[in-house]
Design a protein around this motif. Structure first.
Motif, short mmCIF file in Angstrom:
data_model
loop_
_atom_site.label_atom_id
_atom_site.label_comp_id
_atom_site.label_asym_id
_atom_site.label_seq_id
_atom_site.Cartn_x
_atom_site.Cartn_y
_atom_site.Cartn_z
N ASP A 28 0.82 -1.20 0.00
CA ASP A 28 0.00 0.00 0.00
C ASP A 28 0.86 1.25 0.00
OD1 ASP A 28 -2.45 -1.17 -0.10
OD2 ASP A 28 -2.71 -1.27 2.07
N SER A 29 0.49 2.22 -0.80
CA SER A 29 1.16 3.52 -0.79
C SER A 29 0.12 4.59 -1.09
CB SER A 29 2.29 3.57 -1.82
OG SER A 29 1.78 3.43 -3.13
N VAL A 30 0.39 5.79 -0.61
CA VAL A 30 -0.51 6.92 -0.81
C VAL A 30 0.31 8.13 -1.23
CG1 VAL A 30 -2.20 8.44 0.27
CG2 VAL A 30 -2.05 6.05 1.00
N ASN A 31 -0.16 8.83 -2.26
CA ASN A 31 0.48 10.06 -2.71
C ASN A 31 -0.34 11.26 -2.23
OD1 ASN A 31 2.54 8.74 -4.35
ND2 ASN A 31 0.87 8.23 -5.74
N ILE A 32 0.31 12.20 -1.56
CA ILE A 32 -0.36 13.42 -1.11
C ILE A 32 0.21 14.59 -1.88
CG2 ILE A 32 -1.11 14.77 0.87
CD1 ILE A 32 0.74 11.72 1.76
N TYR A 33 -0.65 15.29 -2.59
CA TYR A 33 -0.26 16.49 -3.33
C TYR A 33 -0.76 17.71 -2.55
CZ TYR A 33 0.50 13.34 -7.33
OH TYR A 33 0.94 12.34 -8.17
N PHE A 34 0.17 18.44 -1.92
CA PHE A 34 -0.18 19.67 -1.22
C PHE A 34 0.03 20.84 -2.17
CE2 PHE A 34 0.85 16.96 2.40
CZ PHE A 34 -0.06 17.36 3.36
N THR A 216 13.10 16.30 5.31
CA THR A 216 14.01 16.27 4.17
C THR A 216 15.20 17.18 4.43
OG1 THR A 216 14.23 16.77 1.79
CG2 THR A 216 12.68 18.11 3.06
N ASP A 217 16.30 16.90 3.74
CA ASP A 217 17.48 17.77 3.80
C ASP A 217 17.55 18.73 2.62
OD1 ASP A 217 18.43 16.58 6.15
OD2 ASP A 217 19.46 14.99 5.05
N THR A 234 4.96 11.06 -0.47
CA THR A 234 4.46 9.69 -0.61
C THR A 234 4.56 8.97 0.74
OG1 THR A 234 5.08 9.53 -2.94
CG2 THR A 234 4.80 7.48 -1.75
N TYR A 235 3.49 8.26 1.08
CA TYR A 235 3.46 7.43 2.29
C TYR A 235 3.53 5.97 1.86
CZ TYR A 235 1.74 4.88 6.34
OH TYR A 235 1.62 3.99 7.37
N LYS A 236 4.45 5.22 2.48
CA LYS A 236 4.55 3.78 2.20
C LYS A 236 5.24 3.09 3.37
CE LYS A 236 6.18 0.39 -1.22
NZ LYS A 236 4.87 -0.26 -1.37
N VAL A 242 9.48 12.80 0.94
CA VAL A 242 9.24 14.04 0.20
C VAL A 242 9.76 13.86 -1.22
CG1 VAL A 242 9.69 16.51 0.07
CG2 VAL A 242 9.43 15.40 2.31
N VAL A 243 8.87 13.98 -2.19
CA VAL A 243 9.22 13.76 -3.59
C VAL A 243 9.55 15.08 -4.31
CG1 VAL A 243 8.43 12.81 -5.80
CG2 VAL A 243 7.74 11.72 -3.65
N ASP A 244 8.70 16.07 -4.14
CA ASP A 244 8.89 17.37 -4.80
C ASP A 244 8.54 18.50 -3.84
OD1 ASP A 244 9.60 16.57 -7.50
OD2 ASP A 244 7.52 15.91 -7.72
N ILE A 245 9.25 19.62 -3.96
CA ILE A 245 8.96 20.82 -3.17
C ILE A 245 8.88 22.02 -4.11
CG2 ILE A 245 9.70 22.34 -1.30
CD1 ILE A 245 11.35 20.05 -0.17
N GLY A 246 7.75 22.69 -4.12
CA GLY A 246 7.61 23.91 -4.93
C GLY A 246 7.48 23.66 -6.41
#
Length: 261
Positions: A28-34, A216-217, A234-236, A242-246
């Motif tokens: 199971d994994s979940v993607n959160i787009y803020f 994240t660093d 992404t949660y897993k 953290v995949v992308d910022i901005g």
């Protein structure tokens, strides 16, 4: 107890259960787009806008439309905002653009912007100059230069703002981070229970950055987020990544799509 203080305490209490039981299976994994909300009137006037609010400008609506068009190909299962009007309005513009105006949007007060206490509604420069001088710097320009160079982090400056508030009600970095992560945990718990894979959440810039502060660093966690910028997490297997910022590529893609019509 003042209402705002009581509400803040209530949100922190509700957000304190951030270490929730792992409900997911191994795959199971979940993607959160803020997404940050679109540009508002107070943004245009360069005023401090935390729990205070103002509607989107015409440019803000247009950018939210671009974001909606750029996100259209992602099969979102659930939608969240705070109870702030600018976040609700941004979400509604996105949903209208994606043809999903009738879907349910869940409001979580934990997704609000930072509460700036007595600085609410004042010029941004006044607040940041005040914080810079308290931190031993000549001006906000010097402060922002040091942040850009990686010499000062946003968490430190958020705490300086909190300590500088004469009303003693501005949130600390820890308070903002705790309620934002609590809201994210709630979204993921709901997703795991319902079998959802993709979440869209509209929040605000500084609160999103406080949420990322220890996740994240990447130096991007100290850079201001543009209106409608996207942070993807992404949660897993019980962990957040953290995949992308901005990310502004969704806005750029949507602009290209809509301008061809």
């Amino acid at each position: 107890m003042k209402f705002k203080t009581w509400l803040l305490a209530s949100m922190l209490s509700l957000s304190s259960f951030s270490a929730f039981p792992v409900l997911a299976t191994e795959n199971d994994s979940v993607n959160i787009y803020f997404a940050r909300h679109g540009k508002t009137i107070l943004n245009t006037y360069d005023k401090v806008q935390g729990w205070s609010d103002s509607p989107l400008t015409s440019d803000g609506v247009e950018t939210a439309r671009y974001l909606g068009a750029g996100l259209k190909g992602i099969p979102f299962d659930s939608y969240y905002t705070s109870d702030a009007g600018r976040q609700r309005e941004t979400m509604q513009v996105i949903l209208q653009e994606t043809g999903k105006s009738a879907v349910k949007v869940t409001e979580l007060p934990g997704l609000r912007e930072m509460f700036f206490g007595g600085f609410e509604g004042t010029p941004n420069k006044y607040m940041w100059d005040f914080a810079a001088k308290r931190a031993g710097m000549a001006s906000s320009e010097v402060l922002f230069k040091q942040i850009a160079e990686g010499k000062v982090d946003l968490v430190t400056m958020v705490n300086v703002i909190s300590q500088s508030d004469e009303k003693k009600e501005a949130e600390s970095a820890l308070q903002v981070k705790t309620r934002m992560k609590g809201a994210m945990d709630t979204m993921v718990q709901n997703a795991l229970k319902n079998g959802d894979k993709n979440i869209l959440s509209v929040s605000s810039g500084l609160s999103m950055l406080m949420m990322l502060s220890d996740m994240t660093d990447s130096p991007n966690k100290n850079k201001p987020l543009k209106n409608a910028a996207v942070v993807k997490i992404t949660y897993k297997d019980g962990k957040y990544t953290v995949v992308d910022i901005g990310d502004m590529s969704y806005v750029a893609k949507g602009k290209e799509i809509l301008n061809k019509k």
